[in-house]
Motif scaffolding. Structure first.
Motif, PDB file in Angstrom:
ATOM      1  N   THR A  43     100.489 -25.626  15.594  1.00  0.00           N
ATOM      2  CA  THR A  43     100.162 -24.206  15.412  1.00  0.00           C
ATOM      3  C   THR A  43     101.226 -23.530  14.554  1.00  0.00           C
ATOM      4  O   THR A  43     102.423 -23.660  14.828  1.00  0.00           O
ATOM      5  N   PRO A  44     100.819 -22.821  13.472  1.00  0.00           N
ATOM      6  CA  PRO A  44     101.801 -22.109  12.647  1.00  0.00           C
ATOM      7  C   PRO A  44     102.656 -21.175  13.488  1.00  0.00           C
ATOM      8  O   PRO A  44     102.177 -20.546  14.432  1.00  0.00           O
ATOM      9  N   ALA A  45     103.934 -21.102  13.147  1.00  0.00           N
ATOM     10  CA  ALA A  45     104.904 -20.383  13.982  1.00  0.00           C
ATOM     11  C   ALA A  45     104.517 -18.943  14.232  1.00  0.00           C
ATOM     12  O   ALA A  45     104.642 -18.440  15.356  1.00  0.00           O
ATOM     13  N   GLU A  46     104.007 -18.246  13.182  1.00  0.00           N
ATOM     14  CA  GLU A  46     103.681 -16.841  13.391  1.00  0.00           C
ATOM     15  C   GLU A  46     102.511 -16.659  14.341  1.00  0.00           C
ATOM     16  O   GLU A  46     102.380 -15.630  15.007  1.00  0.00           O
ATOM     17  N   ASN A  64     106.234  -8.241  11.425  1.00  0.00           N
ATOM     18  CA  ASN A  64     107.527  -8.797  11.018  1.00  0.00           C
ATOM     19  C   ASN A  64     108.140  -9.561  12.183  1.00  0.00           C
ATOM     20  O   ASN A  64     108.454  -8.990  13.231  1.00  0.00           O
ATOM     21  N   LEU A  65     108.296 -10.865  11.972  1.00  0.00           N
ATOM     22  CA  LEU A  65     108.894 -11.729  12.996  1.00  0.00           C
ATOM     23  C   LEU A  65     110.148 -12.404  12.454  1.00  0.00           C
ATOM     24  O   LEU A  65     110.462 -13.547  12.792  1.00  0.00           O
ATOM     25  N   GLU A  66     110.891 -11.665  11.641  1.00  0.00           N
ATOM     26  CA  GLU A  66     112.127 -12.228  11.088  1.00  0.00           C
ATOM     27  C   GLU A  66     113.123 -12.608  12.186  1.00  0.00           C
ATOM     28  O   GLU A  66     113.899 -13.554  12.021  1.00  0.00           O
ATOM     29  N   ILE A  99      85.257 -11.832  14.177  1.00  0.00           N
ATOM     30  CA  ILE A  99      86.006 -12.927  13.575  1.00  0.00           C
ATOM     31  C   ILE A  99      85.170 -14.212  13.611  1.00  0.00           C
ATOM     32  O   ILE A  99      84.649 -14.591  14.662  1.00  0.00           O
ATOM     33  N   VAL A 100      85.028 -14.854  12.471  1.00  0.00           N
ATOM     34  CA  VAL A 100      84.291 -16.120  12.411  1.00  0.00           C
ATOM     35  C   VAL A 100      85.191 -17.295  12.050  1.00  0.00           C
ATOM     36  O   VAL A 100      84.808 -18.452  12.206  1.00  0.00           O
ATOM     37  N   TYR A 101      86.397 -16.996  11.560  1.00  0.00           N
ATOM     38  CA  TYR A 101      87.362 -18.068  11.273  1.00  0.00           C
ATOM     39  C   TYR A 101      88.772 -17.489  11.348  1.00  0.00           C
ATOM     40  O   TYR A 101      89.036 -16.391  10.837  1.00  0.00           O
ATOM     41  N   ASP A 102      89.680 -18.230  11.980  1.00  0.00           N
ATOM     42  CA  ASP A 102      91.078 -17.843  12.066  1.00  0.00           C
ATOM     43  C   ASP A 102      91.922 -19.099  11.896  1.00  0.00           C
ATOM     44  O   ASP A 102      91.793 -20.054  12.667  1.00  0.00           O
ATOM     45  N   TYR A 103      92.759 -19.105  10.876  1.00  0.00           N
ATOM     46  CA  TYR A 103      93.576 -20.288  10.613  1.00  0.00           C
ATOM     47  C   TYR A 103      94.442 -20.666  11.811  1.00  0.00           C
ATOM     48  O   TYR A 103      94.799 -21.841  11.986  1.00  0.00           O
ATOM     49  N   CYS A 104      94.769 -19.684  12.640  1.00  0.00           N
ATOM     50  CA  CYS A 104      95.631 -19.947  13.794  1.00  0.00           C
ATOM     51  C   CYS A 104      94.981 -20.896  14.803  1.00  0.00           C
ATOM     52  O   CYS A 104      95.677 -21.557  15.578  1.00  0.00           O
ATOM     53  N   THR A 105      93.660 -20.948  14.800  1.00  0.00           N
ATOM     54  CA  THR A 105      92.951 -21.808  15.763  1.00  0.00           C
ATOM     55  C   THR A 105      92.338 -23.034  15.102  1.00  0.00           C
ATOM     56  O   THR A 105      91.591 -23.774  15.740  1.00  0.00           O
ATOM     57  N   ASP A 106      92.652 -23.268  13.824  1.00  0.00           N
ATOM     58  CA  ASP A 106      92.098 -24.404  13.087  1.00  0.00           C
ATOM     59  C   ASP A 106      93.023 -25.610  13.259  1.00  0.00           C
ATOM     60  O   ASP A 106      93.924 -25.846  12.442  1.00  0.00           O
ATOM     61  N   THR A 107      92.799 -26.365  14.319  1.00  0.00           N
ATOM     62  CA  THR A 107      93.684 -27.492  14.620  1.00  0.00           C
ATOM     63  C   THR A 107      93.489 -28.654  13.647  1.00  0.00           C
ATOM     64  O   THR A 107      94.373 -29.504  13.523  1.00  0.00           O
ATOM     65  N   ALA A 108      92.360 -28.694  12.953  1.00  0.00           N
ATOM     66  CA  ALA A 108      92.162 -29.747  11.949  1.00  0.00           C
ATOM     67  C   ALA A 108      93.112 -29.539  10.773  1.00  0.00           C
ATOM     68  O   ALA A 108      93.733 -30.493  10.277  1.00  0.00           O
TER      69      ALA A 108
END
Length: 300
Positions: free
Chosen positions: A291-294, A173-175, A277-286
């Motif tokens: 970078t998503p805030a969370e 939770n990062l409210e 881990i083979v994929y993380d949306y946080c590191t998908d710069t394409a």
């Protein structure tokens, strides 16, 4: 009316009961499928073998089921054995979701493979109807050979995905950072198997081989240890009744020890992230040039 009983979910909860001198309450439900769930589609693709449930996918249909109730906070678990052999193109899902266009959702999606290739597990978190938070990982065992437990733990501080009680993902939770967190919508528990060969295996390059049908996923030992929400209750009232109040009423998921990972869990999650881990949306710069805030604020 939810059944509130004093049942510790673990030895840790028992110790908390002793330390706090209060009654810990939750909604602890039986592991029998029909007491918790109902088929939601393709009833002829269900196979019952005692306490074992099997869902099958063929070139006519998949199948799915849903919980009879909706819940706000707690832990849901199912033991699942995934499709054996060539399961390319298939997806077995176990997830929680609320309703409507601004729904919240926590997903386990098991992406089928060609024979000899590892199964991939995709997790996703939707908040207020917005997803695109995929992570994919390989497992440290063959999930087609035996049953393994898959759990979602949810409270006002975090959402945690666990495999055999090992955390594989933490969404906190990062409210206080202005980032929405899913805590105001009661959610159902669902599972299904379907054909997704347009994307599931190697980005859709490997299609479903129907000569291997039916594809079967097996389930047992369902557990929902959570706060049940009556259909007619408002979101505000659900939040109030499903959070620990004063006096003797305390829910185990609101205890301080449940607000973050233990040291052991932190080490487990670090190991998963380093090795599996083979994929993380946080590191998908394409996909996400910004970078998503969370992702900026999450420690894991």
């Amino acid at each position: 009316m939810a059944l509130e009983v004093s049942v510790p979910s673990s030895m840790a909860s028992l110790l908390l009961v002793l330390c706090y001198g209060m009654v810990m309450v939750g909604v602890v439900n039986s592991a029998r499928f029909y007491e918790l769930f109902r088929p939601s589609w393709a009833l002829d693709h269900f196979i019952y073998e005692g306490d074992l449930l099997k869902l099958k996918l063929d070139n006519y249909s998949g199948a799915g089921f849903e919980s009879k109730s909706r819940y706000l906070f707690g832990k849901v678990t199912a033991q699942i054995k995934l499709v054996e052999g060539d399961s390319a193109g298939t997806v077995t899902a176990f997830y929680m979701s609320s309703d409507g266009p601004t729904h919240n959702e926590f997903d386990f999606e098991f992406l089928g493979n060609t024979t000899g290739e590892p199964y991939l597990v995709q997790t996703n978190v939707y908040v207020n109807g917005v997803g695109n938070r995929e992570q994919r990982l390989s497992l440290w065992f063959d999930p087609t050979k035996d049953f393994h437990s898959y759990s979602i733990l949810w409270n006002q501080r975090l959402v945690m995905f666990l495999v055999d009680e090992t955390p594989i993902r933490l969404h906190t939770n990062l409210e206080h950072r202005g980032i929405p967190f899913p805590k105001d919508q009661a959610m159902g528990v669902y599972s299904s198997i379907w054909n997704a060969d347009d994307w599931a295996t190697q980005g859709g390059r490997v299609k479903t081989d129907w000569s291997h049908a039916p594809f079967v996923s097996s389930y047992k030992a369902f557990e929902i240890d959570a706060c049940e929400c009556p259909v007619a209750t408002t979101a505000a009232d659900n939040l109030k009744r499903c959070s620990s109040g004063g006096g003797e009423k305390r829910y185990w998921w609101d205890e301080p020890t449940m607000s973050e990972l233990t040291l052991h869990q932190s080490h487990q999650l670090m190991w998963v992230r380093a090795k599996h881990i083979v994929y993380d949306y946080c590191t998908d710069t394409a996909r996400f040039p910004v970078t998503p805030a969370e992702c900026v604020h999450h420690r894991h």
